[in-house]
Motif scaffolding. Structure first.
Motif, PDB file in Angstrom:
ATOM      1  N   ALA A  50     -50.503 -30.490 -34.879  1.00 38.86           N
ATOM      2  CA  ALA A  50     -51.345 -30.905 -35.197  1.00 38.86           C
ATOM      3  C   ALA A  50     -52.963 -30.641 -35.571  1.00 38.86           C
ATOM      4  N   LEU A  51     -53.576 -29.315 -35.981  1.00 35.69           N
ATOM      5  CA  LEU A  51     -54.674 -29.075 -36.352  1.00 35.69           C
ATOM      6  C   LEU A  51     -53.895 -29.261 -37.727  1.00 35.69           C
ATOM      7  N   GLY A  52     -52.490 -29.363 -38.522  1.00 36.54           N
ATOM      8  CA  GLY A  52     -52.278 -30.142 -39.438  1.00 36.54           C
ATOM      9  C   GLY A  52     -51.768 -28.703 -40.233  1.00 36.54           C
ATOM     10  N   ASP A  53     -51.981 -27.772 -39.351  1.00 41.31           N
ATOM     11  CA  ASP A  53     -51.770 -25.815 -40.640  1.00 41.31           C
ATOM     12  C   ASP A  53     -50.188 -25.869 -40.784  1.00 41.31           C
ATOM     13  N   ALA A  54     -49.799 -26.328 -40.422  1.00 44.12           N
ATOM     14  CA  ALA A  54     -48.277 -26.402 -40.568  1.00 44.12           C
ATOM     15  C   ALA A  54     -46.668 -26.932 -39.910  1.00 44.12           C
ATOM     16  N   THR A  55     -45.624 -27.480 -39.927  1.00 45.16           N
ATOM     17  CA  THR A  55     -45.300 -28.210 -39.169  1.00 45.16           C
ATOM     18  C   THR A  55     -44.563 -27.909 -38.355  1.00 45.16           C
ATOM     19  N   GLU A  56     -43.617 -28.858 -37.351  1.00 46.61           N
ATOM     20  CA  GLU A  56     -43.486 -27.287 -36.328  1.00 46.61           C
ATOM     21  C   GLU A  56     -42.386 -26.380 -36.478  1.00 46.61           C
ATOM     22  N   ASP A  57     -41.603 -26.895 -37.528  1.00 43.92           N
ATOM     23  CA  ASP A  57     -40.364 -25.833 -38.005  1.00 43.92           C
ATOM     24  C   ASP A  57     -40.808 -24.769 -38.925  1.00 43.92           C
ATOM     25  N   ASP A  58     -41.957 -25.047 -39.407  1.00 44.88           N
ATOM     26  CA  ASP A  58     -42.379 -23.735 -40.160  1.00 44.88           C
ATOM     27  C   ASP A  58     -42.977 -22.493 -38.911  1.00 44.88           C
ATOM     28  N   VAL A  59     -43.487 -23.049 -37.581  1.00 47.53           N
ATOM     29  CA  VAL A  59     -44.148 -21.901 -37.205  1.00 47.53           C
ATOM     30  C   VAL A  59     -42.738 -21.846 -36.341  1.00 47.53           C
ATOM     31  N   THR A  60     -42.903 -20.391 -36.608  1.00 52.83           N
ATOM     32  CA  THR A  60     -41.490 -19.696 -35.546  1.00 52.83           C
ATOM     33  C   THR A  60     -41.989 -17.599 -35.099  1.00 52.83           C
ATOM     34  N   SER A  61     -41.845 -17.412 -34.416  1.00 50.98           N
ATOM     35  CA  SER A  61     -42.133 -16.076 -33.850  1.00 50.98           C
ATOM     36  C   SER A  61     -42.285 -14.961 -34.186  1.00 50.98           C
ATOM     37  N   PRO A  62     -43.800 -14.365 -34.116  1.00 47.93           N
ATOM     38  CA  PRO A  62     -44.238 -13.271 -35.172  1.00 47.93           C
ATOM     39  C   PRO A  62     -43.520 -12.354 -33.993  1.00 47.93           C
ATOM     40  N   THR A  63     -42.617 -11.941 -33.959  1.00 46.72           N
ATOM     41  CA  THR A  63     -41.667 -10.889 -33.498  1.00 46.72           C
ATOM     42  C   THR A  63     -41.619  -9.565 -33.915  1.00 46.72           C
ATOM     43  N   PHE A  64     -42.029  -9.743 -35.348  1.00 46.13           N
ATOM     44  CA  PHE A  64     -41.481  -8.120 -35.934  1.00 46.13           C
ATOM     45  C   PHE A  64     -42.533  -8.116 -36.951  1.00 46.13           C
ATOM     46  N   THR A  65     -43.350  -9.711 -37.184  1.00 43.40           N
ATOM     47  CA  THR A  65     -44.498  -8.991 -38.465  1.00 43.40           C
ATOM     48  C   THR A  65     -45.409  -8.818 -37.576  1.00 43.40           C
ATOM     49  N   LEU A  66     -45.740  -9.319 -35.993  1.00 48.20           N
ATOM     50  CA  LEU A  66     -46.902  -9.534 -35.163  1.00 48.20           C
ATOM     51  C   LEU A  66     -47.821 -10.478 -35.624  1.00 48.20           C
ATOM     52  N   VAL A  67     -48.131 -10.366 -36.914  1.00 46.85           N
ATOM     53  CA  VAL A  67     -48.551 -11.923 -36.349  1.00 46.85           C
ATOM     54  C   VAL A  67     -48.207 -12.753 -37.723  1.00 46.85           C
ATOM     55  N   HIS A  68     -48.605 -14.161 -38.119  1.00 52.58           N
ATOM     56  CA  HIS A  68     -48.141 -15.416 -39.047  1.00 52.58           C
ATOM     57  C   HIS A  68     -49.495 -16.112 -38.509  1.00 52.58           C
ATOM     58  N   GLU A  69     -49.890 -15.988 -40.022  1.00 49.17           N
ATOM     59  CA  GLU A  69     -51.031 -16.900 -40.037  1.00 49.17           C
ATOM     60  C   GLU A  69     -50.800 -18.276 -40.999  1.00 49.17           C
ATOM     61  N   TYR A  70     -51.610 -19.546 -40.507  1.00 46.32           N
ATOM     62  CA  TYR A  70     -50.852 -20.961 -40.819  1.00 46.32           C
ATOM     63  C   TYR A  70     -52.829 -21.586 -41.268  1.00 46.32           C
ATOM     64  N   GLY A  71     -52.273 -22.187 -42.169  1.00 44.87           N
ATOM     65  CA  GLY A  71     -54.123 -22.516 -42.463  1.00 44.87           C
ATOM     66  C   GLY A  71     -53.617 -24.453 -43.547  1.00 44.87           C
ATOM     67  N   GLY A  72     -54.789 -24.739 -43.541  1.00 40.26           N
ATOM     68  CA  GLY A  72     -54.687 -25.825 -44.675  1.00 40.26           C
ATOM     69  C   GLY A  72     -55.535 -26.867 -43.905  1.00 40.26           C
ATOM     70  N   GLY A  73     -55.356 -26.545 -42.795  1.00 42.91           N
ATOM     71  CA  GLY A  73     -55.577 -27.919 -41.836  1.00 42.91           C
ATOM     72  C   GLY A  73     -57.436 -28.018 -41.553  1.00 42.91           C
ATOM     73  N   GLY A  74     -58.329 -27.168 -42.092  1.00 42.27           N
ATOM     74  CA  GLY A  74     -59.152 -26.536 -41.778  1.00 42.27           C
ATOM     75  C   GLY A  74     -59.702 -25.879 -40.600  1.00 42.27           C
ATOM     76  N   THR A  75     -58.827 -25.574 -39.426  1.00 43.10           N
ATOM     77  CA  THR A  75     -58.783 -24.997 -38.319  1.00 43.10           C
ATOM     78  C   THR A  75     -57.832 -23.782 -39.002  1.00 43.10           C
ATOM     79  N   MET A  76     -57.940 -22.203 -38.957  1.00 42.48           N
ATOM     80  CA  MET A  76     -57.499 -20.871 -39.178  1.00 42.48           C
ATOM     81  C   MET A  76     -56.830 -20.649 -37.695  1.00 42.48           C
ATOM     82  N   LEU A  77     -55.062 -20.728 -37.548  1.00 36.96           N
ATOM     83  CA  LEU A  77     -54.326 -20.210 -36.879  1.00 36.96           C
ATOM     84  C   LEU A  77     -53.920 -19.214 -36.931  1.00 36.96           C
ATOM     85  N   TYR A  78     -54.131 -17.872 -36.730  1.00 33.52           N
ATOM     86  CA  TYR A  78     -53.433 -16.516 -35.970  1.00 33.52           C
ATOM     87  C   TYR A  78     -52.445 -16.708 -34.709  1.00 33.52           C
TER      88      TYR A  78
END
Ligand code: ATP
Ligand code: MG
Length: 143
Positions: A50-78
Motif C-alpha cells: 500500500a505504501l508503494g515500497d515493495a510488492t507483496e512478494d518482495d516482502v520476506t521475513s527478516p529472520t536472519f538479517t533482522l532488518v529489511h528496509e523498503y523505500g521508494g513510495g515516500g514512506t520508508m519502511l523498516y
C-alpha cells in the motif's frame, strides 16, 4: 485508539495491512505482537504494498538479517524480526534510532521482548490465532 479486524486467510490479512497503511502516518514505531505463524510478516506485505515500497512478494521475513528496509513510495519502511535476538544491549548494533526519522515507519516483530522498545513504541499491532486460519488483528495506538 483501538481498532480490530478478523481475517480468514493470508490474503485477507494483507488486505487489512493495506487498510492499516493509510492509518499509520509516519513517523511511527510499532510492535507487531503475535505467536509464530500468527501473520505478522503477512500483514507487513500488505502495508508495504500500500505504501508503494515493495510488492507483496518482495516482502520476506527478516529472520536472519533482522532488518529489511523498503523505500521508494515516500514512506520508508523498516521491518524487523527480533526473534533471534536475546539481549537488550544487542539492540544497539541495529541502529533503531537512525531508523526513526520523520518519513519512516518501523515495524518490529518480537519487539515486546525488549523493555526499551516497549517504552519507545507508539503502539502495537497484535495478531492472534482465532481457530483454523482465522486471525484477530488489533491496532492499538498510544495517541
Ligand atoms: N488469516 C490469516 N492471516 C495471516 N496468515 C495466515 C492466515 N491464515 C493462514 N495464514 C498463514 O499463516 C502463516 C503466517 O505466517 P507469517 O510468516 O506471516 O507469520 P509471522 O507472525 O510473521 O511468524 P514468525 O513469528 O514466525 O515470523 C502463513 O503461512 C499464512 O499463509
Ligand atoms: Mg514473521
Amino acid at each position: 485508539m483501538t481498532k480490530s479486524w478478523t481475517t480468514q486467510s493470508a490474503d485477507e490479512t494483507m488486505r487489512v495491512g493495506r487498510e492499516l497503511a493509510a492509518m499509520l502516518q509516519p513517523p511511527r514505531m510499532l510492535i507487531l505482537r503475535g505467536n509464530l505463524g500468527a501473520g505478522k510478516t503477512t500483514l507487513v506485505k500488505g502495508i508495504a504494498a500500500a505504501l508503494g515500497d515493495a510488492t507483496e512478494d518482495d516482502v520476506t521475513s527478516p529472520t536472519f538479517t533482522l532488518v529489511h528496509e523498503y523505500g521508494g513510495g515516500g514512506t520508508m519502511l523498516y521491518h524487523l524480526d527480533l526473534y533471534r535476538l536475546e539481549k537488550e544491549r544487542e539492540l544497539d548494533a541495529l541502529g533503531i534510532d537512525e531508523m526513526q526519522r520523520n518519513d519512516s515507519l518501523v515495524l518490529i516483530e518480537w519487539g515486546e521482548k525488549f523493555l526499551s522498545l516497549n517504552a519507545r513504541a507508539d503502539g502495537e499491532i497484535a495478531l492472534e490465532h482465532a481457530g483454523g486460519d482465522a486471525r484477530t488483528i488489533t491496532l492499538r495506538l498510544n495517541q
